[in-house]
Design a protein around this motif. Structure first.
Motif, PDB file in Angstrom:
ATOM      1  N   LEU A 191       0.805  -1.223   0.000  1.00 31.88           N
ATOM      2  CA  LEU A 191       0.000   0.000   0.000  1.00 31.88           C
ATOM      3  C   LEU A 191       0.837   1.271   0.000  1.00 31.88           C
ATOM      4  O   LEU A 191       0.284   2.376  -0.081  1.00 31.88           O
ATOM      5  N   LYS A 192       2.132   1.122   0.125  1.00 30.22           N
ATOM      6  CA  LYS A 192       3.001   2.302   0.158  1.00 30.22           C
ATOM      7  C   LYS A 192       2.807   3.135  -1.098  1.00 30.22           C
ATOM      8  O   LYS A 192       2.751   2.614  -2.206  1.00 30.22           O
ATOM      9  N   GLY A 193       2.697   4.440  -0.903  1.00 31.95           N
ATOM     10  CA  GLY A 193       2.545   5.355  -2.014  1.00 31.95           C
ATOM     11  C   GLY A 193       1.103   5.694  -2.337  1.00 31.95           C
ATOM     12  O   GLY A 193       0.842   6.702  -2.992  1.00 31.95           O
ATOM     13  N   ARG A 194       0.165   4.861  -1.887  1.00 28.18           N
ATOM     14  CA  ARG A 194      -1.249   5.152  -2.150  1.00 28.18           C
ATOM     15  C   ARG A 194      -1.995   5.594  -0.895  1.00 28.18           C
ATOM     16  O   ARG A 194      -2.918   6.397  -0.966  1.00 28.18           O
ATOM     17  N   PHE A 195      -1.595   5.075   0.260  1.00 25.93           N
ATOM     18  CA  PHE A 195      -2.279   5.385   1.516  1.00 25.93           C
ATOM     19  C   PHE A 195      -1.366   6.235   2.403  1.00 25.93           C
ATOM     20  O   PHE A 195      -0.156   6.031   2.424  1.00 25.93           O
ATOM     21  N   THR A 196      -1.970   7.159   3.141  1.00 26.43           N
ATOM     22  CA  THR A 196      -1.228   8.005   4.065  1.00 26.43           C
ATOM     23  C   THR A 196      -1.968   8.089   5.389  1.00 26.43           C
ATOM     24  O   THR A 196      -3.141   8.466   5.419  1.00 26.43           O
ATOM     25  N   ILE A 197      -1.281   7.748   6.467  1.00 24.69           N
ATOM     26  CA  ILE A 197      -1.858   7.870   7.798  1.00 24.69           C
ATOM     27  C   ILE A 197      -1.342   9.151   8.440  1.00 24.69           C
ATOM     28  O   ILE A 197      -0.189   9.540   8.231  1.00 24.69           O
ATOM     29  N   SER A 198      -2.205   9.798   9.196  1.00 24.46           N
ATOM     30  CA  SER A 198      -1.804  11.017   9.897  1.00 24.46           C
ATOM     31  C   SER A 198      -2.610  11.125  11.186  1.00 24.46           C
ATOM     32  O   SER A 198      -3.596  10.410  11.381  1.00 24.46           O
ATOM     33  N   ARG A 199      -2.167  12.022  12.049  1.00 21.78           N
ATOM     34  CA  ARG A 199      -2.873  12.212  13.311  1.00 21.78           C
ATOM     35  C   ARG A 199      -2.905  13.692  13.667  1.00 21.78           C
ATOM     36  O   ARG A 199      -1.986  14.444  13.316  1.00 21.78           O
ATOM     37  N   ASP A 200      -3.946  14.089  14.374  1.00 22.24           N
ATOM     38  CA  ASP A 200      -4.071  15.438  14.897  1.00 22.24           C
ATOM     39  C   ASP A 200      -4.414  15.273  16.375  1.00 22.24           C
ATOM     40  O   ASP A 200      -5.581  15.093  16.744  1.00 22.24           O
ATOM     41  N   ASN A 201      -3.388  15.320  17.205  1.00 24.27           N
ATOM     42  CA  ASN A 201      -3.604  15.068  18.633  1.00 24.27           C
ATOM     43  C   ASN A 201      -4.491  16.134  19.269  1.00 24.27           C
ATOM     44  O   ASN A 201      -5.239  15.852  20.206  1.00 24.27           O
ATOM     45  N   ALA A 202      -4.411  17.352  18.776  1.00 22.62           N
ATOM     46  CA  ALA A 202      -5.227  18.426  19.341  1.00 22.62           C
ATOM     47  C   ALA A 202      -6.711  18.152  19.158  1.00 22.62           C
ATOM     48  O   ALA A 202      -7.538  18.556  19.979  1.00 22.62           O
ATOM     49  N   LYS A 203      -7.033  17.450  18.073  1.00 18.62           N
ATOM     50  CA  LYS A 203      -8.435  17.129  17.789  1.00 18.62           C
ATOM     51  C   LYS A 203      -8.790  15.699  18.175  1.00 18.62           C
ATOM     52  O   LYS A 203      -9.923  15.266  17.972  1.00 18.62           O
ATOM     53  N   ASN A 204      -7.811  14.963  18.684  1.00 21.86           N
ATOM     54  CA  ASN A 204      -8.027  13.548  19.025  1.00 21.86           C
ATOM     55  C   ASN A 204      -8.507  12.751  17.806  1.00 21.86           C
ATOM     56  O   ASN A 204      -9.431  11.938  17.920  1.00 21.86           O
ATOM     57  N   MET A 205      -7.847  12.975  16.674  1.00 20.57           N
ATOM     58  CA  MET A 205      -8.257  12.342  15.425  1.00 20.57           C
ATOM     59  C   MET A 205      -7.077  11.656  14.750  1.00 20.57           C
ATOM     60  O   MET A 205      -5.922  12.118  14.834  1.00 20.57           O
ATOM     61  N   VAL A 206      -7.389  10.567  14.066  1.00 16.68           N
ATOM     62  CA  VAL A 206      -6.441   9.877  13.205  1.00 16.68           C
ATOM     63  C   VAL A 206      -7.110   9.726  11.838  1.00 16.68           C
ATOM     64  O   VAL A 206      -8.321   9.505  11.771  1.00 16.68           O
ATOM     65  N   TYR A 207      -6.314   9.842  10.787  1.00 12.89           N
ATOM     66  CA  TYR A 207      -6.865   9.809   9.439  1.00 12.89           C
ATOM     67  C   TYR A 207      -6.140   8.781   8.584  1.00 12.89           C
ATOM     68  O   TYR A 207      -4.979   8.454   8.819  1.00 12.89           O
ATOM     69  N   LEU A 208      -6.851   8.308   7.580  1.00 16.46           N
ATOM     70  CA  LEU A 208      -6.237   7.459   6.559  1.00 16.46           C
ATOM     71  C   LEU A 208      -6.689   7.992   5.205  1.00 16.46           C
ATOM     72  O   LEU A 208      -7.859   7.868   4.842  1.00 16.46           O
ATOM     73  N   GLN A 209      -5.760   8.625   4.497  1.00 12.08           N
ATOM     74  CA  GLN A 209      -6.043   9.111   3.151  1.00 12.08           C
ATOM     75  C   GLN A 209      -5.723   7.989   2.170  1.00 12.08           C
ATOM     76  O   GLN A 209      -4.602   7.468   2.164  1.00 12.08           O
ATOM     77  N   MET A 210      -6.712   7.630   1.364  1.00 14.25           N
ATOM     78  CA  MET A 210      -6.560   6.520   0.418  1.00 14.25           C
ATOM     79  C   MET A 210      -6.750   7.043  -0.993  1.00 14.25           C
ATOM     80  O   MET A 210      -7.822   7.575  -1.318  1.00 14.25           O
TER      81      MET A 210
END
Length: 123
Positions: A63-82
């Protein structure tokens, strides 16, 4: 204990994009390493991506290159961009959290799980 709720799944055509979100409540997200897993019908749940407490990331090789994980601790959120989604990406996607510095690739290493969100990619 932390509660995790995923959102953002849906139906998308091949080649399209989706961003999954994972909302954490009950504890401060910055204390947890996080991961995304997925499970397609008839298969075992598999690791997709992980992010450590300071933000170091890891991905399943396929999945490398297509998916990106990120986090925003201030908002208590984690994301997965696909991006560039394929029909074989169709699965239920789960957010997971573990008390620890680094993310992990094994299910057993995670302490908390969301209920999952369905992603369907049509050809």
């Amino acid at each position: 204990q932390v509660q995790l709720v995923e959102s953002g799944g849906g139906l998308v055509q091949a080649g399209g994009s989706l961003r999954l979100s994972c909302a954490a409540s009950g504890r401060i997200l910055s204390n947890y390493a996080m991961g995304w897993f997925r499970q397609a019908p008839g298969t075992e749940r598999e690791f997709v991506a992980g992010i450590s407490r300071p933000g170091n990331t890891r991905y399943a090789d396929s999945l490398k290159g297509r998916f990106t994980i990120s986090r925003d601790n201030a908002k208590n959120m984690v994301y997965l961009q696909m991006n560039s989604l394929k029909p074989e990406d169709t699965a239920v996607y789960y957010c997971a959290g573990r008390l620890g510095y680094s993310s992990a690739e094994a299910e057993k290493d995670y302490d908390y799980w969301g209920q999952g969100t369905q992603v369907t990619v049509s050809s």
